[in-house]
Structures are given as C-alpha cells and as structure tokens.
Design a protein around this motif. Structure first.
Motif, short mmCIF file in Angstrom:
data_model
loop_
_atom_site.label_atom_id
_atom_site.label_comp_id
_atom_site.label_asym_id
_atom_site.label_seq_id
_atom_site.Cartn_x
_atom_site.Cartn_y
_atom_site.Cartn_z
N VAL A 45 1.01 -1.25 0.15
CA VAL A 45 0.05 0.04 -0.24
C VAL A 45 0.74 1.06 -0.04
N ALA A 46 1.76 1.23 0.77
CA ALA A 46 2.61 2.42 0.80
C ALA A 46 3.72 2.65 -0.59
N LEU A 47 3.88 1.31 -1.13
CA LEU A 47 4.71 1.74 -2.45
C LEU A 47 3.48 2.30 -3.31
N GLY A 48 2.43 1.79 -3.51
CA GLY A 48 1.49 2.25 -4.41
C GLY A 48 1.20 3.63 -4.22
N GLU A 49 0.97 4.02 -2.82
CA GLU A 49 0.78 5.56 -2.62
C GLU A 49 2.04 6.38 -3.05
N ALA A 50 3.45 5.87 -2.89
CA ALA A 50 4.37 6.62 -3.51
C ALA A 50 4.35 6.79 -4.85
N ALA A 51 4.25 5.69 -5.59
CA ALA A 51 3.89 5.80 -7.01
C ALA A 51 2.85 6.93 -7.42
N LEU A 52 1.83 7.13 -6.72
CA LEU A 52 1.03 8.00 -6.96
C LEU A 52 1.53 9.49 -6.82
N ALA A 53 2.24 9.64 -5.57
CA ALA A 53 2.56 10.90 -5.09
C ALA A 53 3.88 11.50 -5.81
N TYR A 54 4.68 10.28 -6.13
CA TYR A 54 6.44 10.96 -6.88
C TYR A 54 6.54 10.30 -8.12
N GLY A 55 5.53 9.51 -8.83
CA GLY A 55 5.49 8.95 -10.27
C GLY A 55 4.35 9.11 -10.93
N LEU A 252 -3.44 -0.64 -4.98
CA LEU A 252 -3.98 -0.10 -3.66
C LEU A 252 -5.26 -0.95 -3.30
N ASP A 253 -6.14 -0.92 -4.55
CA ASP A 253 -7.49 -1.76 -4.25
C ASP A 253 -7.13 -3.11 -3.80
N LEU A 254 -6.28 -3.87 -4.49
CA LEU A 254 -5.83 -5.21 -4.29
C LEU A 254 -5.46 -5.42 -2.88
N MET A 255 -4.68 -4.75 -2.40
CA MET A 255 -3.85 -4.83 -1.07
C MET A 255 -4.89 -4.34 -0.02
N ARG A 256 -5.83 -3.68 -0.17
CA ARG A 256 -6.94 -3.12 0.78
C ARG A 256 -8.11 -4.00 0.90
N SER A 257 -8.12 -5.13 -0.02
CA SER A 257 -8.95 -6.19 -0.08
C SER A 257 -9.18 -6.61 1.31
N PRO A 258 -10.55 -7.22 1.83
CA PRO A 258 -10.28 -7.75 3.15
C PRO A 258 -9.60 -9.23 3.24
N GLY A 275 -3.92 -14.53 0.76
CA GLY A 275 -5.27 -14.37 1.92
C GLY A 275 -6.35 -14.01 0.74
N GLY A 276 -7.43 -13.69 1.49
CA GLY A 276 -8.67 -13.77 0.87
C GLY A 276 -8.59 -12.33 -0.19
N CYS A 277 -9.39 -12.56 -1.16
CA CYS A 277 -9.15 -11.53 -2.43
C CYS A 277 -10.17 -11.91 -3.33
N SER A 278 -11.08 -10.92 -3.79
CA SER A 278 -11.86 -10.87 -4.83
C SER A 278 -11.32 -11.40 -6.13
N THR A 279 -11.97 -12.13 -6.97
CA THR A 279 -11.43 -12.57 -8.34
C THR A 279 -11.62 -11.43 -9.42
#
Length: 381
Positions: A45-55, A252-258, A275-279
């Motif tokens: 999640v932190a890497l995804g946020e960094a890709a949005l903030a800095y890339g 981010l959506d993928l890593m924040r999935s329950p 872990g669990g993830c929507s297909t």
C-alpha cells in the motif's frame, strides 16, 4: 540522505535500481527489489501511494520479480528513495542495494531451503567479489525448479535424485551441495568467475572458460515445473498483469481487500496475493486462458523515446486474433521479449512491420503498415 543523479549518472543500457534510476520517455524508472520477492500488504500500500505521489501511477513487474515505479521526476526521486528505504524495501546503502540481485522461487515457505539460502546470501553479499551489474543469483530450491527459463548466473536447484545442487548458467550440469554449505559454494564460484575473466564476458552463460571441479560433478537438475498461472490457490489467488504492468490505484484496491496479508512478485507477470481477495479486480487477469497472457508489448510511444509507434492498444486488439505468442514492439530492440513469437509487430518510422515466427529485429515480411492493415492481415472482421 544525500543523493545526486549527477553523481550516480542516468545511463541507458543497464538495469536500474532505486539508487541508480534510469530515464525513460515518461520520467525516471525506480526499481524496487523486495527480499524474497515479497511485500506485506502495508508495504505494498505504501509503495502504491508513493507511485501516485512521486511517479505517474504506473508500476512495472519485471522479469527479475521486481517492481519498477515509472514517471518519477528528478526533483521527487530523492524523496521517493528515502521513503522506500524507510519502508525496508530498499537498502540504505547504494552499493549493497546494487548487489541485491537475488531471484527466489516465489512459492517458498518460511524456513524452507529457498528462504533459508536466500536469507543467508543476502546477509553475506558484502563478502562477494565485485560482479558485473546484471549478474544475478537464482535460488530455486523447491521440489523441482520453477525458474529454469529465467535468467540468472549462479543457480541453486534441486537435483533429479533430491539433493540441492549449484549450477553455472549455460551449463547442463553442476555440483551437488551439502546442507548449510550452499552460500559458501556460491561464493567460491563467484570468485572463480571473476578470477577467470568472467567480468569481461559480463554474464556466466557467455563465459566459456572450463568450469573448475568445485562447480561440476555431473549433477543434473530435476525436470522443471511450469510457471505459476493465474487462478485460485490454496493460500490466495494468482493475478496476471497484462504486459507486466499495474496501475497504482489497482494495487491499492488489491492490497486493501479484506483478508489480504501480502503479495509475492513473480518473473511471469503474475502476482501471488496472499489471503482472501475478490477474483474480479479490474485490470487484472485471473483466467489462465486469457489471450492477453500470451502477449508481450513494451510501453511504446510516447513513454519510450526509442519507440515510434503506439503498442499496447494495438496489442489488446490483436490478442484474440493470434492463437500463439504475440509480440508488439515499439522498435527493433524488442525489450519486452528477446524470443521469437508466432506473430511479431515492430515499429519503424511511425509505421509497423510484420513478421511470423521471429524476433522484433528480424527481416520483416511486410513493411510500412498501419494498425488497420495489421488487423486486416490477421483476420479482423
């Protein structure tokens, strides 16, 4: 942390890392090499946020099972580097980071041979000789090799009869190892590589000096297993990335999935989500029969200054028309794949060349086509 692109140099023709980014048409490429190819959900999640903030919000999954943040400006690069070091995804020492070229079988489990050897190798890399920048290690110590088709100069694999072995890339045979002595054997082979002039050849497969006894006793690796394909797994789900890329918002959506606890990177354009993830995650492929999984396509123009044509939109339109392997390349360098494809489309001077059963740099069958011409020749209605 004092960093400078002027000091490090932004040079084409080598593999970038976080301390030595490479300039592309859309900005700097900053490569992140998670240990054992795994990130926790929080790190991802932190890497995804960094890709949005800095890339520019686009992330590549490389053939070395690394993530590559695209579109980073020279102004933002030092801040991003410091952030990645704080996350534990990049070594705080640039020299140590440059040597962390370890590809591990992605289906490792805590405490198994792959994890054990990769951990020890990481901790002892400082004692290895200076190796050419693209030289890497493959730790493939499961029941049978899964990384046999992936590049790597010094390889730990399982033998036909069970024990582990060390094999120099490009050689059919290697040497059996004693448990606990694997990294010592890697170190001895790395020293021989340097002392015998391997740095001039730059890769083990191109270094033709006769192997020493410490590297060959006739051992052969077990038959390889096929790469991991998209679909449900007992410990999560394998998601394919078309063209080896993922948008940061999708990550981010993928890593924040329950239920998701982490993610493992593979060299096959597949993420193993723990872990669990929507297909049903837009932008990802979970059907192993999806034709996009048979397509190689570089970013093309305008992201790459070497490319003269758009690539990926055309590749999506062509994928259902090609029953075998399709390669759409923005130029004759063929960066997305060095192998022949059943159908290869190559950009040249703003138009497309077409060839069958060949590489991107092959003599074309047809020259100077536009996208409509390509579609028509491959049977689009």
């Amino acid at each position: 942390m004092a960093v400078s692109l002027q000091e490090e140099g932004v040079i084409r023709g080598w593999c970038p890392n976080a301390w030595r980014p490479m300039m592309a048409g859309d900005g700097l490429l900053v490569r992140v090499k998670p240990h054992l190819g795994r990130m926790s959900a929080a790190q991802a999640v932190a890497l995804g946020e960094a890709a949005l903030a800095y890339g520019n919000g686009l992330i590549d999954l490389t053939r070395r099972a690394n993530f590559q943040i695209r579109g980073v400006s020279e102004v933002h690069w030092p801040v991003l580097l410091e952030h990645l070091c704080a996350l534990g995804l990049v070594d705080g020492d640039g020299e140590r980071e440059s040597h962390r070229n370890i590809l591990a079988a992605p289906d490792w489990r805590a405490g198994d041979d792959t994890a054990r050897i990769a951990d020890e190798l990481r901790d002892r890399l400082a004692g290895f000789p200076q190796l050419p920048g693209k030289v890497g290690f493959v730790i493939d110590a499961g029941e049978a090799p899964v990384l046999a088709r992936e590049p790597g100069d010094f390889r730990i694999e399982r033998t036909l009869d069970g024990p582990l072995m060390l094999r120099a890339d490009g050689r059919a045979e290697g040497v059996k190892l004693t448990v606990g002595g694997e990294v010592d054997a890697l170190l001895a082979l790395a020293r021989w590589f340097v002392e015998s002039g391997g740095a001039k050849a730059r890769r083990m497969a191109r270094h033709h000096a006769p192997l020493p006894a410490l590297a060959c006793d006739g051992a052969r690796p077990a038959p390889p297993q096929p790469p991991i394909a998209p679909g449900r797994r007992r410990d999560g789900i394998a998601c394919g990335l078309p063209f080896g890329g993922i948008e940061a918002k999708t990550l981010l959506d993928l890593m924040r999935s329950p239920g998701v606890t982490g993610v493992r990177l593979t060299p096959w354009r597949v993420l193993l989500v723990e872990g669990g993830c929507s297909t049903d995650v837009p932008g990802l492929v979970t059907d192993p029969a999806d034709p996009l999984l048979r397509v190689d396509a570089c970013p093309g123009a305008p992201a790459c200054p070497q490319a003269s044509v758009e690539t990926r939109d055309l590749a999506r339109r062509l994928a259902p028309l090609v029953p075998g392997r399709l390669h759409v390349s923005g130029c004759a360098k063929g960066c997305a794949s060095s192998l022949p494809a059943d159908v290869t489309v190559t950009g040249r001077g703003g138009r497309y060349d077409l060839v069958f059963g060949a590489r991107a740099d092959a003599q074309p069958l047809c020259r100077g086509l536009d996208s409509a011409d390509i579609l028509a020749r491959l049977g689009a209605s």
